[in-house]
Motif scaffolding. Structure first.
Motif, PDB file in Angstrom:
ATOM      1  N   SER A 469       0.823  -1.207   0.000  1.00  0.00           N
ATOM      2  CA  SER A 469       0.000   0.000   0.000  1.00  0.00           C
ATOM      3  C   SER A 469       0.858   1.259   0.000  1.00  0.00           C
ATOM      4  O   SER A 469       0.347   2.357  -0.236  1.00  0.00           O
ATOM      5  N   ASN A 470       2.147   1.118   0.259  1.00  0.00           N
ATOM      6  CA  ASN A 470       3.039   2.275   0.338  1.00  0.00           C
ATOM      7  C   ASN A 470       4.375   1.907  -0.280  1.00  0.00           C
ATOM      8  O   ASN A 470       4.814   0.763  -0.185  1.00  0.00           O
ATOM      9  N   ARG A 525       0.081   3.822  -5.495  1.00  0.00           N
ATOM     10  CA  ARG A 525       0.551   2.574  -4.907  1.00  0.00           C
ATOM     11  C   ARG A 525       1.629   1.975  -5.801  1.00  0.00           C
ATOM     12  O   ARG A 525       1.681   2.262  -7.009  1.00  0.00           O
TER      13      ARG A 525
END
Length: 800
Positions: A469-470, A525
């Protein structure tokens, strides 16, 4: 007329009638006396017929001695408390009747099926069964029947079976297992006339009510079937009952029966029992360890039967499929050494895979390559906590799977490499990176080549990367993705694929430090980076959403090169550099930082135009960027006095714009020349207006200070201050096409003959004039190289 007669003088028929009279009245002492006096008559079959006349409530111990005389063929002896025959005779009147009448009376006495005195056991057995039924029908007192039969249990097998299989069973049903609202099963006569199947079902339904199923089975069902075994299919009912236990989920109950009950005594029935025990294992759908332990108990039990000779007649057939589990010809359930060996392997395999035994057998015998691959994959990632396995658990799992491929055959259609690839993939997904390195990189028994390991590493890398997600490589999915790469890169492999992944991580990590969205409200993302059709365009979004980020051109260029290499395997070279610089210049212009845009354009971008193979793409970026910057007009210029009409900084800005447009002219394609020249003309007009305003301002200052013409020196001509107009430039371009060098500056410090004019202008003014002439020179060069067709200029053609 009745007369008193001595008993000893009675005829055999009259003596029999007298004995029956005493029996019917329950006078056993008198009966014994008559038997003593007429022992030759009252014995064997006749005596037993007389004894059938006893009241059914008579205590059996009183006449059992008389029955034993028949069994032993001995005479009746006088008991100590009995009266003598003479005493009896003196107290009883005896009436003699004719032998014919007596014989008729004898015919009315109860009869026995067996009448041969030589078959003493048969006679007594027949009597006891008849007497028991009479007692049951008249009194229902099963305790009297048991008292009657028990003394003869060891001597008469039929009586033993009847006592155990009927009387005792019925007694337990009546006195121990009866429940309210339950149908009365009836007496012995009814119980014995029931269909064996129906009676067996009733007995099985009551098993367990005493607290011990196996004990009840031994004391109720087995004795009954031993007694009624030649009738119906009672044993089949037991087999069905046991099957239903497994099918209904009572595996523990099934195992308890198999473990504690030896089964029927008959060899053929015991073989059926052993086959049923094996069938139960395959029917069982449980997968827990306790269920597998139960299968081991069953296996051991059947092995004991096989060692004892059960199933010795079975001819071994190698199984090729799971088949019908209830099929009596199924080789998997045949009680023999080979089927037990297969069962042992399958139990272990089912335990490793955590699937039912039948499923393991089906995978082994009927599963295709894909089926076995699917079972393997599901098992490696089985359960919600599979990723939390310890290193030791992973090693144990790996050993088990390798064993199933090579030993048990459940995964025999898979190669070593296929098994190891699934295991490696699972370990990587579970983040067991040191273990992966230990087994598959530095270990000697990894089973996979370097290329396969690298392929699995890259697959796992993409899985973690795409699900992150990061983009920060110090946490989350990208951290795991980077750790996966470092299993091999760069120490054990520096392949292009691994380098691409590594540089993609670097680029993604660098991008994570900026505010960047893929669409409004949707944060960027990592997967968006990897699948983006034009990842460099992400930098344009970055520049739009991060003020002053254009000043970090070098950092953005490094990110761009990593992005390009990470997604294509090629960093783009100078094309990437040019494109990033172009983006930074556009961003600087959008933030009204023209000076930075000019500096990037003139000091860095323009120098990239070379004759290399990528020059066309680079030139395209250069001319478009320079053209865009050359057309720049600050929205705040009018507010702060930076218009061309106010000179100063505005004129310098116009000069810088003209430089940029000049650079655009150098490299733009011919179709774009007109548009660039139009922009150049507008800048020229702005410059002329500014110079005119500047000259007027100087004249006003001169008038104020009353400066004379002599002090001022030779005045400047307007044509000396202004840059050459478009048509003048065109004329000079035509001259260049005819071989002229660089005459554009003639008259700017030189007269028509080349003599120098004196000038007392400032150094800044001279510098500016020189700058303008250089710009004009660039434009002239551009015209000479590509714009002659616009002006109608024809280059000089050397004579042939």
């Amino acid at each position: 007329m009745a007369t008193s007669t001595r008993v000893a003088e009675l005829s055999p028929a009259n003596a029999t009638i007298l004995a029956a009279h005493f029996a019917a009245s329950g006078d056993l002492k008198s009966l014994r006396s008559v038997c003593l006096l007429h022992s030759s008559t009252l014995r064997g079959h006749t005596l037993l017929r007389v004894l059938l006349c006893l009241p059914e409530t008579t205590q059996p111990t009183l006449y059992i001695p008389l029955i034993r005389t028949v069994l032993s063929n001995e005479d009746i002896t006088v008991l100590e408390d009995e009266r003598t025959a003479e005493d009896m005779e003196s107290s009883l009147p005896i009436t003699k009747i004719s032998d014919k009448s007596a014989q008729k009376k004898i015919e009315k006495l109860p009869t026995l099926p067996v009448g041969n005195d030589e078959d003493r056991k048969g006679l007594v057995t027949s009597y006891l069964l008849q007497r028991s039924r009479n007692i049951d029908s008249e009194t229902g007192a099963l305790s009297i029947i048991r008292e009657l039969l028990t003394p003869f249990r060891d001597d008469l097998p039929k009586i033993r079976d009847y006592l155990d299989g009927s009387v005792e069973v019925l007694s337990k049903l009546v006195y121990e297992y009866a429940q309210e609202n339950e149908e009365d099963i009836g007496g012995t006569a009814v119980f014995e006339t029931m269909e064996v199947d129906a009676a067996t079902k009733k007995l099985l339904n009551r098993c367990g009510r005493g607290g011990n199923v196996v004990q009840d089975l031994k004391q109720l069902v087995v004795p009954y079937l031993n007694y009624r075994g030649s009738y119906g299919n009672g044993w089949g009912v037991i087999w069905k009952w046991l099957e239903q236990k497994v099918e209904s989920g009572d595996w523990a109950g099934f195992v308890e029966v198999i473990a504690r009950w030896d089964g029927p005594e008959n060899q053929a029935l015991r073989e059926q029992y052993a086959r049923l025990a094996l069938t139960g294992c395959y029917i069982c759908g449980e997968t827990e360890s306790w269920a597998l332990d139960g299968m081991r108990v069953v296996e051991k039990r059947v092995r004991g039967f096989v060692d004892a000779g059960v199933g010795a007649r079975n001819i071994y057939k190698a199984p090729t499929k799971l088949g019908g589990l209830l099929d009596k010809e199924n080789p998997l359930t045949a009680p023999n050494t080979e089927s037990l060996k297969i069962l042992d392997l399958l139990i272990t395999s089912a335990g490793i895979l955590a699937i039912p035994l039948a499923a393991a057998a089906k995978v082994k015998f009927e599963g295709s390559h894909d089926d076995q691959k699917g079972v393997l994959t599901r098992y490696v990632r089985n359960g919600p906590n599979w990723a939390k396995r310890s290193n030791e658990e992973w090693k144990k799992l790996r050993n088990g799977l390798r064993w199933m491929r090579s030993e048990s055959g459940v995964l025999e259609k898979l190669s070593v490499e296929e098994v190891e690839k699934v295991l490696l993939s699972g370990m990587l997904a579970a983040t067991k990176f040191p273990l992966v390195k230990e087994i598959y990189v530095t270990g000697r028994d990894g089973g996979l080549g370097k290329e396969e390991v690298e392929r699995s590493v890259l697959d796992a890398f993409q899985e973690f990367y795409d699900n992150a997600s990061n983009g920060n490589k110090t946490r989350g999915g990208v951290k795991n993705a980077l750790n996966i790469l470092q299993i091999l890169y760069p120490q054990y492999s520096n392949s292009t694929a691994l380098e691409r992944a590594f540089r993609l991580v670097n680029a993604t990590h660098a991008l994570s430090h900026y505010s960047l969205t893929i669409t409004p409200g949707v944060l960027l993302r990592p997967v968006h980076v990897r699948i983006h059709a034009d990842p460099l365009s992400l930098l344009a979004r970055l520049l739009d959403s991060n003020p002053k980020s254009y000043t970090q051109a070098d950092n953005l260029t490094n990110i761009a090169k990593d992005l390009c290499f990470g997604t294509t395997g090629y960093d783009g070279g100078r094309k990437t550099n040019a494109r990033v610089l172009g983006m930074c210049i556009d961003a600087a212009l959008s933030e009204s930082d023209f000076d930075t845009a000019y500096s990037f354009s003139m000091n860095r971008l323009v120098s990239m135009a070379t004759d290399d193979e990528d020059t066309e793409e680079v030139k395209d970026v250069i001319w478009r960027t320079c053209f865009q910057a050359g057309r720049y007009r600050s929205p705040y210029a009018a507010l702060i006095g930076e218009t061309s009409a106010h000179g100063g900084k505005a004129l310098r800005t116009v000069e810088m714009r003209m430089e940029l447009l000049g650079q655009a002219l150098r490299v733009c394609p011919p179709p774009a020349l007109a548009e660039v020249l139009a922009a150049w003309r507008r800048c020229e007009e702005e410059m002329q207006a500014g110079l005119k305003e500047e000259e007027e301002e100087e004249e006003r200052h001169a008038a104020l200070w009353k400066t004379g013409d002599a002090r001022a020196g030779p005045g400047r001509r307007k044509e000396d201050e202004a840059p050459m107009g478009l048509f003048a430039v065109a004329r000079e371009a035509a001259q260049a096409l005819r071989g002229s060098t660089f005459p554009l500056a003639a008259g700017r410090g030189m007269d028509g003959t080349g003599s120098e004019h004196g000038s007392e202008g400032s150094a800044a003014t001279e510098e500016r004039i020189r700058k303008r002439d250089m710009v004009s020179g660039m434009v002239t060069h551009g015209l000479a190289s590509g714009l002659g067709w616009v002006l109608g200029a024809q280059p000089a053609v050397p004579p042939r």
